[in-house]
Design a protein around this motif. Sequence first.
Motif, mmCIF file in Angstrom:
data_model
loop_
_atom_site.group_PDB
_atom_site.id
_atom_site.type_symbol
_atom_site.label_atom_id
_atom_site.label_comp_id
_atom_site.label_asym_id
_atom_site.label_seq_id
_atom_site.Cartn_x
_atom_site.Cartn_y
_atom_site.Cartn_z
ATOM 1 N N ASP A 220 5.542 -11.011 -2.776
ATOM 2 C CA ASP A 220 5.936 -11.389 -1.696
ATOM 3 C C ASP A 220 6.222 -12.921 -1.864
ATOM 4 O O ASP A 220 5.779 -13.850 -0.757
ATOM 5 C CB ASP A 220 4.777 -11.233 -0.569
ATOM 6 C CG ASP A 220 5.462 -11.408 0.914
ATOM 7 O OD1 ASP A 220 6.724 -10.991 1.095
ATOM 8 O OD2 ASP A 220 4.731 -11.689 1.640
ATOM 9 N N SER B 103 5.040 -18.404 1.278
ATOM 10 C CA SER B 103 4.046 -18.199 0.205
ATOM 11 C C SER B 103 4.065 -19.010 -0.756
ATOM 12 O O SER B 103 3.256 -19.079 -1.754
ATOM 13 C CB SER B 103 4.347 -16.620 -0.499
ATOM 14 O OG SER B 103 4.437 -15.762 0.305
ATOM 15 N N ASP C 23 -1.038 -16.218 -1.110
ATOM 16 C CA ASP C 23 -0.792 -15.046 -0.489
ATOM 17 C C ASP C 23 -0.437 -13.653 -1.018
ATOM 18 O O ASP C 23 0.524 -12.934 -0.934
ATOM 19 C CB ASP C 23 0.202 -15.209 0.703
ATOM 20 C CG ASP C 23 -0.239 -15.412 2.043
ATOM 21 O OD1 ASP C 23 -1.691 -15.853 1.957
ATOM 22 O OD2 ASP C 23 0.448 -15.774 2.929
ATOM 23 N N GLU D 101 -1.287 -10.694 -1.357
ATOM 24 C CA GLU D 101 -1.533 -9.392 -1.119
ATOM 25 C C GLU D 101 -0.635 -8.058 -1.529
ATOM 26 O O GLU D 101 -1.187 -7.037 -1.338
ATOM 27 C CB GLU D 101 -2.052 -9.531 0.449
ATOM 28 C CG GLU D 101 -0.842 -9.566 1.286
ATOM 29 C CD GLU D 101 -1.291 -10.185 2.620
ATOM 30 O OE1 GLU D 101 -2.362 -9.813 3.243
ATOM 31 O OE2 GLU D 101 -0.605 -10.886 3.182
HETATM 32 MG MG MG Z 1 2.003 -13.683 3.427
#
Ligand code: MG
Length: 423
Positions: free
Chosen positions: A236, A241, A253, A255
């Motif tokens: 992402d 980010s 970030d 994830e």
């Molecule tokens: Mg994010």
Amino acid sequence: MAKHASFDALTTETLALRLGGLEALVERLGPDRSAWKVREVGDGNLNLVFIVEGPKGAAVVKQALPYVRLVGESWPLPLKRSFFEYHALVRQEARAGKGSVPAIYHFDEAQALIVMEYLSPHVILRKALIEGRELPRIANDLGLFAARTLFRGSDLHMTARERKADLALFAGNVELCDITENLVFTDPYFEAELNRHTPALDPLVAELRADRDLKVEAQRLKHLFAANAETLLHGDLHTGSIMVTEDDTRVIDPEFAFYGPMAFDVGMLLANFWMSFFSQAGHEQEGSRASMRGYLLRTVSDLWSVFRAEFSWLWRTERTGMLYADSLFEKRGDALGAEQALDGVLHSLWQDLLGFAGVEIHRRILGLAHNADFETIADEALRARCEAKALRFGRHLVVNRCRIHSVDEVNGLALLIEKETRA
Ligand code: MG
Ligand code: SR1
């Protein structure tokens, strides 16, 4: 309060009470938890993010929620994404170097929370670009980050055993991949329920959704995304980010991390600079953004050139995995063969990243999750003009990616579309 087995979502009121005994926080903030000040600052689509400040210092507590924050409890999402984020951060730091991501102080899997470094005075890169700030380091820092994480997480570098074990670990991040598979590659190209777009774009949106070549290419890219488990991706990697100052760049970030095609991270990143470029006309109330436009295109060009140089360096010095083994090339006196193979890998990566960039641009304008770059343009007609340029640019990238040979060519195209639609 959201409940999920023993999981309990934190609040600004409960955080100090619940985490007051945590060594990782006490060490950084000071032991008197009654003096801790807690703010919830999460403005992303999924999680809670708290800044906790105490007499000695500060830290960030990020906690996943068992649903998509942007939509609500009607869209459940596994807490396990926090586990994938933690493990991705550990690998990114090892591969891209200390200071490339926030330092991690503590991970609690059951509570889906990560305690990490409070980055200050950093701001989200997207916000800085909207404000017209020309950050001097990002092309270099992000080019290195992408090359190092993508190369060192692949079969070009890792042992086959180590990479397969890691691939199995991240294979569980199914629901987050599912979000990308639907939101990026499919939903923008039909009237999906959660889609939205600026109404003045209606005719262009209808044209794009009826565009057979575009739909077929978007599905080929989806196939590549889902089936080419090449390296550990951030998953992402957009300008929301990334946190920056004039002299520091941190990627946050991850994830959405999983094993996918190298070109996805680079394509998403470049797409967000190109979107920023097309959004600049919407942010000119306080002065011309001509210089900012030039800066953004230079950033794309420099980032790609740093990426290529670093990837090539790693190819020549760290190609220790099972792919393109040196026993076939350098060790047989055929260094040129290894260079030929490198050119082929970079060429495919280039073509694929253009496609991924194109679909990323489309989904940020036509899908569920939009970009502040365009969303903060209050004048709807002006926003639609900016978005229309980006949509046309994205379509060209997706459909013609195999016929585009250089970054200068793509940037030239961006300038052409920007000028044409201004006249
Ligand atoms: Mg994010
Ligand atoms: C439902 S989540 C929407 C988007 O937010 C995340 O940041 C990812 O970009 C995802 O696609």
